[in-house]
Design an enzyme around this catalytic site. Structure first.
Site, PDB file in Angstrom:
ATOM      1  N   VAL A  70       0.804  -1.225   0.000  1.00 42.42           N
ATOM      2  CA  VAL A  70       0.000   0.000   0.000  1.00 42.42           C
ATOM      3  C   VAL A  70       0.839   1.278   0.000  1.00 42.42           C
ATOM      4  O   VAL A  70       0.274   2.368  -0.013  1.00 42.42           O
ATOM      5  CB  VAL A  70      -0.975   0.028   1.207  1.00 42.42           C
ATOM      6  CG1 VAL A  70      -2.018  -1.056   1.074  1.00 42.42           C
ATOM      7  CG2 VAL A  70      -0.202  -0.095   2.518  1.00 42.42           C
ATOM      8  N   TYR A  71       2.148   1.161   0.018  1.00 43.10           N
ATOM      9  CA  TYR A  71       2.964   2.363   0.006  1.00 43.10           C
ATOM     10  C   TYR A  71       2.819   3.068  -1.342  1.00 43.10           C
ATOM     11  O   TYR A  71       3.266   2.567  -2.376  1.00 43.10           O
ATOM     12  CB  TYR A  71       4.433   2.037   0.255  1.00 43.10           C
ATOM     13  CG  TYR A  71       4.776   1.652   1.679  1.00 43.10           C
ATOM     14  CD1 TYR A  71       3.848   1.770   2.706  1.00 43.10           C
ATOM     15  CD2 TYR A  71       6.038   1.164   2.002  1.00 43.10           C
ATOM     16  CE1 TYR A  71       4.172   1.405   4.007  1.00 43.10           C
ATOM     17  CE2 TYR A  71       6.371   0.809   3.294  1.00 43.10           C
ATOM     18  CZ  TYR A  71       5.442   0.923   4.296  1.00 43.10           C
ATOM     19  OH  TYR A  71       5.752   0.562   5.580  1.00 43.10           O
TER      20      TYR A  71
END
Length: 317
Positions: A52-53
């Protein structure tokens, strides 16, 4: 750079990890390339990311650099899953295995060295969540498995479940925030991890940047606290109690002729159970300052003084 075993596993990692949470937003591909090259040339091996970065861009950049700039076999690639793009937690077997496949696709890798559950999902039975770790390791898509942001009892429960039956993937790591400004994990998580044989991977080991001393006289332009997407992240550590700890770190640094950053990082690096703090940098210059901490071992009297000054403020046992 020295190496340590990750918990009671056979996996060796550099005793400093490179965080990539800023890659794809504050850190562009060229700066990321400079960081990775400098890190590897200094002997670093552990590189930490998550699906999710920055909508997967951190993984995409890392994968490209692994193909183009450095030897993949010399890098311990760690990524995480269990958070949906909309921020919801999802520890279901369906989501986790799909997320792992997506991570491998973004990085163009056949496997990751360490795959961690990013958060604990209370809506999914833990045994189902952990079965995804077993599948990932058994299939060769991950070499080792761990957890992140788990409470002490959650670490203990997960580790005990995995040990209860032969063939399950052991929990070899626990990644959580840990620094002189955030010692709460010493109450339960650290003892649980030590008992389980899971190596600690402290995130935000520099107190979200505050322990560098940059905020002693205000909020500098261009700092995290000045950025709208990071201001709320840094703000909790700008109070008077944290300022008192920072001043003690600065005093210790002046006495040693080193930077406050190096002192703060060396303190957490050598805490019981720690395998490798994971430190992120926006620029290669910032990473260079982080790498300079490698040769610093704090004298016992300074370590004890920092233990004392940070103990009351944080409520650590």
């Amino acid at each position: 750079m020295k190496e340590r075993h990750l918990g009671r596993s056979g996996l060796l990692v550099s005793r400093l990890g490179l965080g990539t949470m800023t890659w794809g937003r504050d850190t562009g591909p060229e700066e990321a390339a400079a960081q990775l090259v400098a890190f590897v040339e200094a002997g670093g091996t552990l590189v930490d990311t998550a699906d999710v970065y920055n909508d997967g861009d951190s993984e995409r950049i890392l994968g490209h650099l692994l193909r183009e700039l450095v030897d993949r076999d010399g890098v311990v690639v760690a990524t995480k899953a269990a958070i949906r793009p909309d921020g919801r937690y999802d520890g279901s077997r369906r989501h986790l295995l799909r997320a792992l496949d997506a991570s491998l696709d973004r990085m163009d890798l056949d496997y990751v060295d360490l795959w961690q559950l990013h958060v604990y999902d209370p809506a999914t039975p833990l045994e189902e969540t952990l079965s995804a770790l077993d599948e990932a390791v058994a299939s060769g898509r991950a070499r080792y498995a761990g957890v992140s942001n788990y409470a002490g009892w959650q670490v203990a429960k997960a580790a005990a479940w995995q040990r209860a039956w032969p063939g399950r993937a052991p929990v070899v790591s626990a990644q959580l925030e840990y620094s002189l400004l955030s010692r709460d994990i010493e109450r339960e998580v650290v003892p649980a991890a030590l008992d389980a044989g899971a190596g600690l991977l402290p995130s935000s080991p520099l107190g979200r940047g505050v322990l560098t001393g940059k905020y002693r006289t205000g909020i500098p332009a261009g700092s995290r606290a000045a950025a709208s997407h990071y201001a709320d992240f840094v703000q909790p550590y700008l109070d008077d109690e944290c300022a008192r700890i920072v001043e003690s770190v600065v005093t210790a640094a002046e006495g040693l002729g080193r930077s406050p950053l190096a002192v703060a990082l060396a303190w957490v690096r050598d805490r019981p159970g720690v395998a490798a703090p994971v430190a992120g940098a926006r620029t290669a210059a910032q990473l260079g300052a982080i790498l300079e901490s490698e040769d610093l071992t704090l004298p016992q009297e300074i370590r004890a003084a920092l233990d004392d000054v940070s103990d009351t403020a944080t409520g650590s046992p």
